[in-house]
Design an enzyme around this catalytic site. Structure first.
Site, PDB file in Angstrom:
ATOM      1  N   ASP A 152       0.826  -1.206   0.000  1.00 57.95           N
ATOM      2  CA  ASP A 152       0.000   0.000   0.000  1.00 57.95           C
ATOM      3  C   ASP A 152       0.861   1.258   0.000  1.00 57.95           C
ATOM      4  OD1 ASP A 152       0.919   0.190   2.635  1.00 57.95           O
ATOM      5  OD2 ASP A 152      -0.898  -0.681   3.487  1.00 57.95           O
ATOM      6  N   SER A 153       0.308   2.359   0.494  1.00 57.94           N
ATOM      7  CA  SER A 153       0.993   3.652   0.402  1.00 57.94           C
ATOM      8  C   SER A 153       2.275   3.731   1.212  1.00 57.94           C
ATOM      9  CB  SER A 153       0.055   4.782   0.855  1.00 57.94           C
ATOM     10  OG  SER A 153      -0.279   4.645   2.224  1.00 57.94           O
TER      11      SER A 153
END
Length: 302
Positions: free
Chosen positions: A42-43
C-alpha cells in the site's frame, strides 16, 4: 494509509534495522546474495504507481517530496523516500526502487527489482475498491507481466536465478483494519473483529502462496503497526483525546498480527525451499511511542 502513517513507518524501519546508521550495504551472512527487491503493498511503500491510475489516492504534488532529491513530488506518500527505497539502497542494489507503472521505467531497472505497491490497497479485496487502489490480485498480474518482460530481456533461466536470489516484501493490511473496519465501519456490518482478522490472515496467507507459486522464495511480510496511535485514528476515534492511542484499534492490529505470524510459520514449513519471515513492526514502534525518552535522540532517515 494516510501519509502521516507512512512517515511513522519510515521512522520505525530506521529504528528496527538501522537503515540510517549502517553507512553502507547491509552485510549478509555467508554467501547470501540479494540481487533484486520486489515490493507489494500500500501507500507505505508505493513509489508512484498511483500517479497514472484513476484514484484520489495520489500525492504527486507539493508539499509531498519536499525533502526528496530536487524537492520534487514523485508519488511517494512521504516528504522524501519511503521504506522501499531504503531497503534497496541499504542492500547496495540501487538508490531508489522504481514504480513498475512509471512511464519512464528503464529496461536496465528490471533485473534489480521494481515496485507494484499501490496506496489504498489491502488484503481485503473490498479495501482497494473503496480506496480506489490497485488490488493485490492486480499487483500479481502486473508481476506476471513484468516476469515476461524480464524473460525477454535476460532469458528464462536467468529470470529464475534472479527470483531465487531476490527479496519479496509485502507491506499491507493497515487500510483494512483502520479504514474499512474501524473508521468507515463497513466490514463491521458483516464481521466481528475476531472474524475479520481471521479473514485477513487467510487472505494474506493465500496471497503469499500465490507469490510463491510465481517464483518468490525469500518473502518478508510486515505485520500491522499500532494503528490506534496514528494521528488520524486519534482524531477520528479519540473523542477529543488526541494524546492517547485508541486501544480498540491497537487490539485489532495485535489480533491480526498474531494470526498472520502463525500463518507465515505454517507456510514456511509447508512450502519447499521457501523462507518466509514475519516482521513485527508493532512492538518496536509502540515501545518508541510509549517511552520516547528511553531511546534518546532519533534521527529520521531521508
Amino acid at each position: 494509509m494516510e501519509p502521516s502513517s507512512s512517515s511513522v513507518f519510515i521512522l520505525s524501519l530506521c529504528v528496527l534495522v538501522a537503515f540510517c546508521s549502517s553507512g553502507g550495504a547491509i552485510d549478509l551472512p555467508g554467501n547470501v546474495t540479494i540481487r533484486a527487491v520486489f515490493m507489494f503493498g500500500d501507500s507505505i511503500v508505493d513509489t508512484g504507481n498511483n500517479n497514472n491510475f484513476k484514484t484520489p489516492a495520489k500525492c504527486n504534488f507539493p508539499p509531498y517530496g519536499r525533502d526528496f532529491k530536487g524537492g520534487l513530488p514523485t508519488g511517494r506518500f512521504s516528504n522524501g523516500k519511503v521504506p522501499a527505497d531504503f531497503i534497496v539502497d541499504e542492500f547496495g542494489i540501487k538508490e531508489l526502487l522504481p514504480a513498475y507503472l512509471d512511464p519512464n521505467l528503464r529496461l536496465e531497472d528490471l533485473p534489480t527489482g521494481v515496485n507494484f505497491a499501490s496506496g489504498g490497497a489491502g488484503y481485503d479485496p473490498l479495501t482497494a475498491t473503496v480506496e480506489t487502489a490497485i488490488p493485490l490480485a492486480d499487483q500479481l498480474e502486473l508481476f506476471k507481466e513484468y516476469t515476461e518482460k524480464l524473460k525477454n530481456l535476460v532469458g528464462e533461466n536467468e529470470t529464475k536465478t534472479i527470483f531465487t536470489n531476490s527479496l519479496f516484501v509485502v507491506v499491507v493490511g493497515s487500510n483494512d483494519i483502520a479504514n474499512i473496519y474501524y473508521n468507515s465501519h463497513i466490514r463491521q456490518l458483516q464481521f466481528s473483529i475476531s472474524a475479520y482478522t481471521d479473514f485477513l490472515a487467510s487472505s494474506a496467507s493465500n496471497f503469499l502462496k500465490e507469490l510463491y507459486g510465481l517464483g518468490a522464495r525469500r518473502i518478508g511480510a510486515f505485520g500491522a503497526p499500532p494503528l490506534g496511535c496514528l494521528p488520524s485514528s486519534r482524531t477520528v476515534a479519540g473523542k477529543g483525546k488526541r494524546d492517547e492511542c485508541i486501544e480498540e484499534y491497537n487490539q485489532g492490529s495485535e489480533m491480526f498480527n498474531n494470526k498472520f505470524s502463525v500463518a507465515i510459520g505454517s507456510l514456511s514449513r509447508d512450502l519447499p525451499d521457501a523462507k518466509l519471515v514475519y516482521i513485527d513492526i508493532y512492538s518496536p514502534l509502540l515501545a518508541l511511542i510509549q517511552n520516547p525518552s528511553k531511546y534518546g535522540r532519533i534521527r529520521i532517515c531521508g
